[in-house]
Scaffold this motif. Structure first.
Motif, PDB file in Angstrom:
ATOM      1  N   PHE A   1       0.836  -1.203   0.000  1.00 10.99           N
ATOM      2  CA  PHE A   1       0.000   0.000   0.000  1.00 10.99           C
ATOM      3  C   PHE A   1       0.869   1.251   0.000  1.00 10.99           C
ATOM      4  CE2 PHE A   1      -2.529   3.431   1.643  1.00 10.99           C
ATOM      5  CZ  PHE A   1      -3.815   3.187   1.188  1.00 10.99           C
ATOM      6  N   THR A   2       1.888   1.290   0.854  1.00 11.96           N
ATOM      7  CA  THR A   2       2.766   2.462   0.928  1.00 11.96           C
ATOM      8  C   THR A   2       3.521   2.675  -0.368  1.00 11.96           C
ATOM      9  OG1 THR A   2       3.045   2.063   3.311  1.00 11.96           O
ATOM     10  CG2 THR A   2       4.621   3.541   2.253  1.00 11.96           C
TER      11      THR A   2
ATOM     12  N   THR B   1      -7.887   5.491   6.479  1.00  9.24           N
ATOM     13  CA  THR B   1      -7.031   4.528   5.787  1.00  9.24           C
ATOM     14  C   THR B   1      -6.284   3.583   6.723  1.00  9.24           C
ATOM     15  OG1 THR B   1      -6.773   6.033   3.909  1.00  9.24           O
ATOM     16  CG2 THR B   1      -5.143   4.291   4.132  1.00  9.24           C
ATOM     17  N   PRO B   2      -5.633   4.060   7.802  1.00 10.44           N
ATOM     18  CA  PRO B   2      -4.893   3.122   8.669  1.00 10.44           C
ATOM     19  C   PRO B   2      -5.775   2.072   9.339  1.00 10.44           C
ATOM     20  CG  PRO B   2      -4.225   5.399   9.108  1.00 10.44           C
ATOM     21  CD  PRO B   2      -5.451   5.460   8.253  1.00 10.44           C
ATOM     22  N   LYS B   3      -7.094   2.314   9.419  1.00 14.95           N
ATOM     23  CA  LYS B   3      -7.994   1.405  10.126  1.00 14.95           C
ATOM     24  C   LYS B   3      -8.709   0.424   9.196  1.00 14.95           C
ATOM     25  CE  LYS B   3      -8.837   5.383  13.130  1.00 14.95           C
ATOM     26  NZ  LYS B   3      -9.802   6.433  13.473  1.00 14.95           N
ATOM     27  N   LEU B   4      -8.437   0.507   7.895  1.00 14.18           N
ATOM     28  CA  LEU B   4      -9.135  -0.340   6.939  1.00 14.18           C
ATOM     29  C   LEU B   4      -8.661  -1.787   7.014  1.00 14.18           C
ATOM     30  CD1 LEU B   4      -9.157   1.960   3.767  1.00 14.18           C
ATOM     31  CD2 LEU B   4     -11.034   1.570   5.368  1.00 14.18           C
TER      32      LEU B   4
ATOM     33  N   GLY C   1      -0.014   9.815  -1.414  1.00 11.47           N
ATOM     34  CA  GLY C   1       0.204  10.348  -0.066  1.00 11.47           C
ATOM     35  C   GLY C   1      -0.669   9.735   0.998  1.00 11.47           C
ATOM     36  N   LEU C   2      -1.622   8.883   0.634  1.00  9.09           N
ATOM     37  CA  LEU C   2      -2.386   8.159   1.652  1.00  9.09           C
ATOM     38  C   LEU C   2      -1.435   7.213   2.383  1.00  9.09           C
ATOM     39  CD1 LEU C   2      -5.757   7.209  -0.090  1.00  9.09           C
ATOM     40  CD2 LEU C   2      -5.408   8.880   1.730  1.00  9.09           C
ATOM     41  N   ALA C   3      -1.534   7.163   3.694  1.00  6.57           N
ATOM     42  CA  ALA C   3      -0.574   6.377   4.468  1.00  6.57           C
ATOM     43  C   ALA C   3      -1.271   5.536   5.523  1.00  6.57           C
ATOM     44  CB  ALA C   3       0.437   7.305   5.144  1.00  6.57           C
ATOM     45  N   VAL C   4      -0.780   4.311   5.684  1.00  6.90           N
ATOM     46  CA  VAL C   4      -1.289   3.428   6.733  1.00  6.90           C
ATOM     47  C   VAL C   4      -0.434   3.538   7.985  1.00  6.90           C
ATOM     48  CG1 VAL C   4      -2.436   1.775   5.224  1.00  6.90           C
ATOM     49  CG2 VAL C   4       0.008   1.528   5.674  1.00  6.90           C
TER      50      VAL C   4
END
Length: 429
Positions: A29-30, A381-384, A39-42
């Motif tokens: 994902f990163t 996003t980090p909680k998906l 730029g979306l980040a887990v």
């Protein structure tokens, strides 16, 4: 290939802080987010990754921002490999260049523009950050954020100083940082063709229709978005409320510019009113200019859609910008691209709503941010779950290459029609 290699490197132990090794899905994902300049980040980039991991992320952002075809061509030129006609046609399409001639000099100019702008941004940010941190760290932060922001990557390292996912909140009232960051986002978002056109204005004494439309539409969207954000958020105690009026204006302008692909923020997007969040969704969906480091359906497509509405309301047959008539093929392409993008965003948001216990607006926000490679997030996003992360990876990939490009790739070569069917009429309105 770039994403796979990046995921492998980020999954290695030296890439992450001790005890924080990424699993395969989060590494993938990163890497996808970086290579697609989203730029979306887990995980928080500043605290979770070591310097090695951060450099991997930065290289992926640089490659994704310049464009895979551009980087591949530069590598070929470095090894004195001849560029074939087929490869030149691919380059022409990827750069949105109107002619096949002069592509190689354009590629070199793109590289020169990028390095020059990134170097200038790094020096300016270094000068400011040096007041808050040691010189070595300030230089590293200046280089990292200049490259990340110019390429509309949206990754930042301030979690190391101000806490995970803190972004540029500490600089919300700093006009210098605001102006430098907005300028970097703007230059990355208007596209290399427009930059070349502007630099050549003194010699040519004219601007292309594309440049005029991009600059006009970008200016209108920036001002309108900032005004609406200011009106909605001025009294919100969690965002603009505690600021003085000058800081409120800067913050509104900043998020109006950043939402169209920058991916960095100075106030909490999570704490914004829902109407402001929906406005950001619209701005992200529109995105930046063709041939830029940004995503979305593109400002030129949005301009064509507005032009079609205006022409229909005035009873005109043609869309005219700056005394030039647009071809019908461009209009059909713009409508097709918009519908494909809407179908992708809405269908994935619906799928996520069936998989996650999260409000639909939040999921629509994350999906639009992924498609538009914008990077703004409501901390969803980090909680998906893993399957939702994979879906967002696909959306980021499609958003970067463009759904219309994918449709072309799976469509057989068009053939000349040998007959025309009789015209029929459908009642509309």
């Amino acid at each position: 290939m770039v994403i796979t290699l990046g995921a492998f490197l980020l999954s290695l132990a030296p890439a992450t802080a001790e005890g924080h090794r990424l699993d395969l899905i989060d590494a993938f994902f990163t890497a996808t987010s970086a290579a697609c300049v989203t730029g979306l980040a887990v995980v928080d980039t500043g605290t979770h990754f070591t310097v090695f991991g951060q450099i991997v992320v930065l290289l992926l952002v640089q490659i994704g921002g310049l464009g895979f075809t551009t980087v591949g061509t530069l590598i070929s030129l470095a090894f004195n490999r001849r560029i074939s006609l087929r490869e030149r046609l691919v380059l022409q399409e990827s750069l949105n260049h109107h002619q096949i001639g002069g592509l190689m000099p354009l590629i070199l100019r793109v590289m020169a523009y990028s390095l020059t702008i990134e170097a200038a941004g790094a020096l300016l940010l270094f000068a400011r950050f040096a007041r808050d941190m040691p010189l070595g760290q300030a230089l590293y932060f200046g280089v990292f954020h200049s490259i990340s922001i110019f390429n509309n990557g949206g990754f930042d390292l301030f979690g190391r100083i101000h806490g995970p996912f803190s972004g540029l909140a500490e600089y919300a009232g700093d006009p210098f940082v605001n102006l430098v960051v907005m300028l970097l986002i703007f230059l990355g978002g208007i596209g290399f063709i427009v930059i070349a056109d502007l630099l050549g204005y003194k010699q040519n004494r004219r601007l292309s229709l594309h440049t005029k439309v991009v600059l006009t539409m970008s200016g209108i969207l920036t001002v309108v978005g900032a005004v609406i954000l200011l009106l909605i958020e001025a009294n919100n105690p969690h965002t603009l409320g505690p600021m003085n009026w000058m800081d409120r204006i800067f913050a509104s302008l900043f998020h109006s510019v950043s939402s169209r692909s920058g991916g960095v923020s100075t106030v909490s997007v999570v704490d914004m009113e829902q109407s402001s969040q929906f406005l950001l969704i619209l701005l992200m969906f529109i995105g930046a200019a063709p041939g830029s480091t940004g995503g979305g359906i593109k400002v030129t497509v949005f301009a064509i859609l507005l032009g079609a509405i205006y022409a229909m309301m005035r009873g005109k047959q043609d869309i005219v910008f700056f005394r030039q008539r647009l071809p019908k093929a461009s209009i059909i392409k713009a409508i097709t691209q918009t519908w494909l993008a809407m179908f992708l965003v809405i269908s994935v948001a619906m799928a996520l709503s069936a998989l996650e216990d999260v409000t639909f607006l939040n999921l629509l926000f994350e999906t639009t941010s992924a498609f538009a490679t914008a990077g703004l997030s409501l901390d969803v996003t980090p909680k998906l779950t893993e399957i939702s992360k994979v879906l967002l990876c696909a959306v980021m990939f499609l958003g970067r290459i463009g759904p219309l490009t994918l449709a072309y790739a799976f469509t057989s070569r068009s053939k000349k029609e040998l007959l025309k069917y009789p015209e029929g009429k459908i009642i509309i309105g």
